[in-house]
Design a protein around this motif. Sequence first.
Motif, PDB file in Angstrom:
ATOM      1  N   VAL A 179      -2.185  -9.859   5.746  1.00  0.00           N
ATOM      2  CA  VAL A 179      -2.516 -11.201   5.346  1.00  0.00           C
ATOM      3  C   VAL A 179      -2.752 -11.271   3.841  1.00  0.00           C
ATOM      4  N   GLY A 180      -2.605 -12.460   3.265  1.00  0.00           N
ATOM      5  CA  GLY A 180      -3.132 -12.824   1.951  1.00  0.00           C
ATOM      6  C   GLY A 180      -2.845 -11.936   0.771  1.00  0.00           C
ATOM      7  N   SER A 181      -3.845 -11.167   0.421  1.00  0.00           N
ATOM      8  CA  SER A 181      -3.801 -10.428  -0.834  1.00  0.00           C
ATOM      9  C   SER A 181      -2.914  -9.179  -0.759  1.00  0.00           C
ATOM     10  N   PRO A 182      -2.241  -8.858  -1.867  1.00  0.00           N
ATOM     11  CA  PRO A 182      -1.449  -7.610  -1.927  1.00  0.00           C
ATOM     12  C   PRO A 182      -2.299  -6.352  -1.734  1.00  0.00           C
ATOM     13  N   LEU A 183      -3.614  -6.495  -1.827  1.00  0.00           N
ATOM     14  CA  LEU A 183      -4.491  -5.352  -1.543  1.00  0.00           C
ATOM     15  C   LEU A 183      -4.248  -4.809  -0.136  1.00  0.00           C
ATOM     16  N   PHE A 184      -3.967  -5.692   0.811  1.00  0.00           N
ATOM     17  CA  PHE A 184      -3.723  -5.262   2.194  1.00  0.00           C
ATOM     18  C   PHE A 184      -2.418  -4.475   2.298  1.00  0.00           C
ATOM     19  N   ALA A 185      -1.417  -4.902   1.546  1.00  0.00           N
ATOM     20  CA  ALA A 185      -0.147  -4.169   1.547  1.00  0.00           C
ATOM     21  C   ALA A 185      -0.374  -2.764   0.991  1.00  0.00           C
ATOM     22  N   ASP A 186      -1.184  -2.669  -0.073  1.00  0.00           N
ATOM     23  CA  ASP A 186      -1.476  -1.348  -0.658  1.00  0.00           C
ATOM     24  C   ASP A 186      -2.209  -0.455   0.348  1.00  0.00           C
ATOM     25  N   THR A 187      -3.181  -1.030   1.056  1.00  0.00           N
ATOM     26  CA  THR A 187      -3.962  -0.243   2.016  1.00  0.00           C
ATOM     27  C   THR A 187      -3.067   0.311   3.125  1.00  0.00           C
ATOM     28  N   PHE A 188      -2.217  -0.547   3.689  1.00  0.00           N
ATOM     29  CA  PHE A 188      -1.385  -0.077   4.799  1.00  0.00           C
ATOM     30  C   PHE A 188      -0.266   0.842   4.333  1.00  0.00           C
ATOM     31  N   THR A 189       0.172   0.667   3.092  1.00  0.00           N
ATOM     32  CA  THR A 189       1.137   1.607   2.530  1.00  0.00           C
ATOM     33  C   THR A 189       0.476   2.982   2.377  1.00  0.00           C
ATOM     34  N   ALA A 190      -0.807   2.980   1.981  1.00  0.00           N
ATOM     35  CA  ALA A 190      -1.537   4.252   1.835  1.00  0.00           C
ATOM     36  C   ALA A 190      -1.657   4.988   3.177  1.00  0.00           C
ATOM     37  N   PHE A 191      -1.678   4.236   4.277  1.00  0.00           N
ATOM     38  CA  PHE A 191      -1.729   4.872   5.605  1.00  0.00           C
ATOM     39  C   PHE A 191      -0.343   5.350   6.054  1.00  0.00           C
ATOM     40  N   GLY A 192       0.689   5.013   5.292  1.00  0.00           N
ATOM     41  CA  GLY A 192       2.053   5.388   5.679  1.00  0.00           C
ATOM     42  C   GLY A 192       2.709   4.364   6.580  1.00  0.00           C
TER      43      GLY A 192
END
Length: 345
Positions: A179-192
């Motif tokens: 959702v929303g902020s690109p911060l979430f994309a970064d977090t889930f990318t960090a999980f692979g």
Amino acid sequence: MKLRRTLLTLVAAAAALGAMSMNATAQTAYKAEYRLSLVLGPPLPWGTGGKIWADLIKERTQGRINIKLYPGVSLIQGDQTREFSALRQGVIDMAVGSTINWSPQVKELNLFSLPFLMPDYAAIDALTQGDVGRKIFQTLEKSGVVPLAWGENGYRELTNSKKPIRSPGDLKGMKIRVVGSPLFADTFTAFGANPTQMSWADAQPALSSGAVDGQENPLQLFPVLKLHNVGQKFVTTWGYVADPLIFVVNREIFDSWTKADQAIVRQAAIDAGAQEIALARKGLIETDKPLLKEVAGFGVTVTQLTPAERDAFVQATRPVYQKWKSTVGVDLVAAAEKAIAARKK
Ligand code: X2X
């Protein structure tokens, strides 16, 4: 004599007209109906909080302020990341909005989305009910809206259609709606994982068709929206992020009300916020967590992480936390960390 009388009558008539038009201005300053934007409507806690707020205002202003609820952010065609701009522009009069959805415009609101910042409910309260919350409200004031009270969407837990998730490795390659902020994309990318940003309106059909495998949202949504019917058979409770809600009014609208009505609207927001937070935590703060049992009752596998398992997710997201610290504001993050460390548990 006759002329004088006519003149007097005219003066009186003009005065009467003036008084009428002054009355009319005072009345037209209040709209017949105000538009309250929400993403999730009743019966979810979020929407219920909005309804309680609207009802209290109507009752306490004896109907001077009437509010209509617009769930599904329907005033902006479901595009929840535009809610804050629409609120400033007056397309929306008032809202109960998530910090996540406003964070593209108000970068400080990304604070609450820093992964694993808030380990428990006391940590959320330490932020929203303390100096950090006041600082954030000042920032919102400067952005041209009037924030009145805090509410809560809740801890965002992970659901998916594929398998139990116990480690970041389990998420590898999984398509997750964020959702929303690109911060979430970064977090889930960090999980692979493979994150896809979309609105909540688009998320439900995407889950249903299998275009995405999973999503993250508070568990209160699960039984109400029957997420097991859109393939979500696995839940992991990891408490990585919680999004507070904010009760807010457009600045011009707020200024158009009398001081007494402003005070009523503010107190109603505080009262509704407290009730809403209690609803958001219901079933999750009792020791046997009845909401988890309810979800499991739909044939869903609920995975509760051990501290060590959870820590692997924490470690995976440290670089994201560090990267986003400067966007949120180094001082604000430091104040938040300090308030959480000092919290009463
Ligand atoms: O879109 C979401 O995931 C929701 C409903 O939780 C928000 O609006 C932040």
